[in-house]
Motif scaffolding. Sequence first.
Motif, PDB file in Angstrom:
ATOM      1  N   VAL A  95       0.669  -1.141   0.094  1.00 34.19           N
ATOM      2  CA  VAL A  95      -0.089  -0.012   0.168  1.00 34.19           C
ATOM      3  C   VAL A  95       0.819   1.155  -0.031  1.00 34.19           C
ATOM      4  CG1 VAL A  95      -1.825   1.348   1.501  1.00 34.19           C
ATOM      5  CG2 VAL A  95      -1.998  -1.058   1.166  1.00 34.19           C
ATOM      6  N   ASP A  96       0.675   2.240  -0.781  1.00 32.15           N
ATOM      7  CA  ASP A  96       1.305   3.361  -0.907  1.00 32.15           C
ATOM      8  C   ASP A  96       0.810   4.332   0.016  1.00 32.15           C
ATOM      9  OD1 ASP A  96       2.891   2.523  -3.222  1.00 32.15           O
ATOM     10  OD2 ASP A  96       1.207   2.833  -4.353  1.00 32.15           O
ATOM     11  N   ALA A  97      -0.369   4.456   0.254  1.00 30.41           N
ATOM     12  CA  ALA A  97      -0.777   5.674   1.126  1.00 30.41           C
ATOM     13  C   ALA A  97      -2.141   5.005   2.033  1.00 30.41           C
ATOM     14  CB  ALA A  97      -1.219   7.039   0.390  1.00 30.41           C
ATOM     15  N   VAL A  98      -2.444   5.320   2.998  1.00 31.18           N
ATOM     16  CA  VAL A  98      -3.475   5.196   3.622  1.00 31.18           C
ATOM     17  C   VAL A  98      -4.244   6.604   4.215  1.00 31.18           C
ATOM     18  CG1 VAL A  98      -2.375   5.052   5.851  1.00 31.18           C
ATOM     19  CG2 VAL A  98      -4.603   3.880   5.968  1.00 31.18           C
ATOM     20  N   ILE A  99      -5.476   6.503   3.917  1.00 28.74           N
ATOM     21  CA  ILE A  99      -6.290   7.569   4.370  1.00 28.74           C
ATOM     22  C   ILE A  99      -7.279   7.191   5.529  1.00 28.74           C
ATOM     23  CG2 ILE A  99      -8.327   9.217   3.567  1.00 28.74           C
ATOM     24  CD1 ILE A  99      -6.005   7.457   0.964  1.00 28.74           C
ATOM     25  N   THR A 100      -7.144   8.015   6.745  1.00 28.22           N
ATOM     26  CA  THR A 100      -8.004   7.602   7.799  1.00 28.22           C
ATOM     27  C   THR A 100      -8.608   8.741   8.214  1.00 28.22           C
ATOM     28  OG1 THR A 100      -6.211   7.925   9.575  1.00 28.22           O
ATOM     29  CG2 THR A 100      -6.177   5.886   8.301  1.00 28.22           C
ATOM     30  N   THR A 101      -9.661   8.454   9.114  1.00 25.14           N
ATOM     31  CA  THR A 101     -10.216   9.745  10.053  1.00 25.14           C
ATOM     32  C   THR A 101      -9.243   9.650  11.103  1.00 25.14           C
ATOM     33  OG1 THR A 101     -11.758   8.033  11.017  1.00 25.14           O
ATOM     34  CG2 THR A 101     -12.435   9.567   9.038  1.00 25.14           C
ATOM     35  N   ALA A 102     -10.017  10.438  12.297  1.00 25.76           N
ATOM     36  CA  ALA A 102      -9.238  10.513  13.801  1.00 25.76           C
ATOM     37  C   ALA A 102     -10.294  10.594  14.566  1.00 25.76           C
ATOM     38  CB  ALA A 102      -8.173  11.571  13.548  1.00 25.76           C
ATOM     39  N   VAL A 103      -9.899  10.658  16.095  1.00 23.64           N
ATOM     40  CA  VAL A 103     -11.003  10.980  17.235  1.00 23.64           C
ATOM     41  C   VAL A 103     -10.674  12.137  17.588  1.00 23.64           C
ATOM     42  CG1 VAL A 103      -9.558   9.435  18.834  1.00 23.64           C
ATOM     43  CG2 VAL A 103     -11.977   9.714  19.074  1.00 23.64           C
ATOM     44  N   HIS A 149      -6.979  -0.851  11.736  1.00 22.46           N
ATOM     45  CA  HIS A 149      -6.246  -1.343  12.933  1.00 22.46           C
ATOM     46  C   HIS A 149      -4.984  -0.634  12.991  1.00 22.46           C
ATOM     47  CE1 HIS A 149      -4.110  -4.058  10.252  1.00 22.46           C
ATOM     48  NE2 HIS A 149      -5.120  -4.346   9.593  1.00 22.46           N
ATOM     49  N   ARG A 150      -4.290  -0.950  14.123  1.00 23.32           N
ATOM     50  CA  ARG A 150      -3.011  -0.109  14.163  1.00 23.32           C
ATOM     51  C   ARG A 150      -1.989  -0.232  12.903  1.00 23.32           C
ATOM     52  NH1 ARG A 150       0.849   0.306  19.355  1.00 23.32           N
ATOM     53  NH2 ARG A 150       1.114   2.391  19.475  1.00 23.32           N
ATOM     54  N   ALA A 151      -1.874  -1.515  12.711  1.00 24.99           N
ATOM     55  CA  ALA A 151      -0.846  -1.583  11.641  1.00 24.99           C
ATOM     56  C   ALA A 151      -1.123  -0.707  10.527  1.00 24.99           C
ATOM     57  CB  ALA A 151      -0.554  -3.320  11.271  1.00 24.99           C
ATOM     58  N   PRO A 175     -11.179   5.347  27.474  1.00 21.12           N
ATOM     59  CA  PRO A 175     -10.002   4.491  28.078  1.00 21.12           C
ATOM     60  C   PRO A 175     -10.047   3.067  27.586  1.00 21.12           C
ATOM     61  CG  PRO A 175     -11.287   5.048  30.000  1.00 21.12           C
ATOM     62  CD  PRO A 175     -11.925   5.867  28.623  1.00 21.12           C
ATOM     63  N   ALA A 176     -11.399   2.494  27.554  1.00 19.61           N
ATOM     64  CA  ALA A 176     -11.353   1.037  27.069  1.00 19.61           C
ATOM     65  C   ALA A 176     -10.823   0.741  25.609  1.00 19.61           C
ATOM     66  CB  ALA A 176     -12.907   0.752  27.433  1.00 19.61           C
ATOM     67  N   ARG A 177     -10.705   1.937  24.699  1.00 16.11           N
ATOM     68  CA  ARG A 177     -10.490   1.717  23.458  1.00 16.11           C
ATOM     69  C   ARG A 177      -8.747   1.635  23.297  1.00 16.11           C
ATOM     70  NH1 ARG A 177     -13.935   0.799  19.869  1.00 16.11           N
ATOM     71  NH2 ARG A 177     -12.467   1.003  18.468  1.00 16.11           N
ATOM     72  N   PRO A 178      -8.305   0.593  22.174  1.00 13.69           N
ATOM     73  CA  PRO A 178      -6.932   1.226  21.914  1.00 13.69           C
ATOM     74  C   PRO A 178      -6.509   2.523  21.371  1.00 13.69           C
ATOM     75  CG  PRO A 178      -7.935  -0.478  20.386  1.00 13.69           C
ATOM     76  CD  PRO A 178      -9.038   0.146  21.181  1.00 13.69           C
ATOM     77  N   MET A 179      -5.385   2.803  21.673  1.00  8.83           N
ATOM     78  CA  MET A 179      -5.204   4.351  20.962  1.00  8.83           C
ATOM     79  C   MET A 179      -3.779   4.520  20.649  1.00  8.83           C
ATOM     80  SD  MET A 179      -6.422   6.642  24.294  1.00  8.83           S
ATOM     81  CE  MET A 179      -8.062   5.950  25.360  1.00  8.83           C
ATOM     82  N   LEU A 225      -5.886   8.360  17.306  1.00  9.84           N
ATOM     83  CA  LEU A 225      -6.670   7.431  16.678  1.00  9.84           C
ATOM     84  C   LEU A 225      -7.286   6.168  17.729  1.00  9.84           C
ATOM     85  CD1 LEU A 225      -5.259   8.637  14.101  1.00  9.84           C
ATOM     86  CD2 LEU A 225      -5.285   6.418  13.222  1.00  9.84           C
ATOM     87  N   ASP A 226      -8.420   6.032  17.736  1.00 10.44           N
ATOM     88  CA  ASP A 226      -8.889   4.921  18.687  1.00 10.44           C
ATOM     89  C   ASP A 226      -9.274   3.707  17.900  1.00 10.44           C
ATOM     90  OD1 ASP A 226     -11.174   5.659  17.563  1.00 10.44           O
ATOM     91  OD2 ASP A 226     -12.234   5.883  19.522  1.00 10.44           O
ATOM     92  N   HIS A 227      -8.991   3.758  16.548  1.00 11.66           N
ATOM     93  CA  HIS A 227      -9.076   2.719  15.621  1.00 11.66           C
ATOM     94  C   HIS A 227     -10.534   2.321  15.594  1.00 11.66           C
ATOM     95  CE1 HIS A 227      -4.804   2.702  15.165  1.00 11.66           C
ATOM     96  NE2 HIS A 227      -4.891   2.640  16.609  1.00 11.66           N
TER      97      HIS A 227
END
Length: 215
Positions: free
Chosen positions: A117-125, A144-146, A176-180, A136-138
């Motif tokens: 993959v050349d580029a990843v496009i995400t939102t954030a929290v 996912h984190r990777a 706090p229960a989510r991965p960050m 990011l809380d995924h």
Amino acid sequence: MSASISAREAILGRVRSAIAGTEQTSWEDVARHYRQQRPAEDLVGLFCERVADYRATVERVAPGGLTTAIVAAAHTAGARRVLAPAGVPHSWYEALTSEFAHVDDGTGIDTAGLERVDAVITTAVVGIASTGTIVLDHGPGQGHRAVTLVPDVHICVVAESQVADDVPDGLRRLDPARPMTFISGPSATSDIELKRVEGVHGPRTLHVLVTPDEP
């Protein structure tokens, strides 16, 4: 009694002696008036300034221009294969599939797939203005984190309402229960001669698009 236990008891004994006779206050009752003494007049402007300090590209997007800005950022990065995690707005996915050779939603993709993959496009929290940090809380749209660590380019969309003043303000918005994952600029470290080396533990390029909230 071992030496380590003896040392521990000695330290704890001094702590007990120091607090003996003092009045105990629960953490909920601790005054935090300092939070009211540090308002930033332009949180979004400060956030953009601090993100740029980390050598990231930051761009404020005009209303209605987000999808175009996402596609342009991916083109600028020279991407051909992009990843838009499940949960991003459908309009993003449609625009990307019309422009790029391969668009993946990240479902079931493994590390070998991410390396292509050349580029990843995400939102954030959350975005934190005082530090220029993105969290990011995924959840939906963040993968996912990777997904945000392996591709060399990360294009991240932050809504203006997601920008918090400082770290306490940002933490208060998080579950706090989510991965960050906390992101402060592109991945960078220094070698033994203190020369900056980018991309060792994550993307070498971070492109942040700050957008007004959708009506």
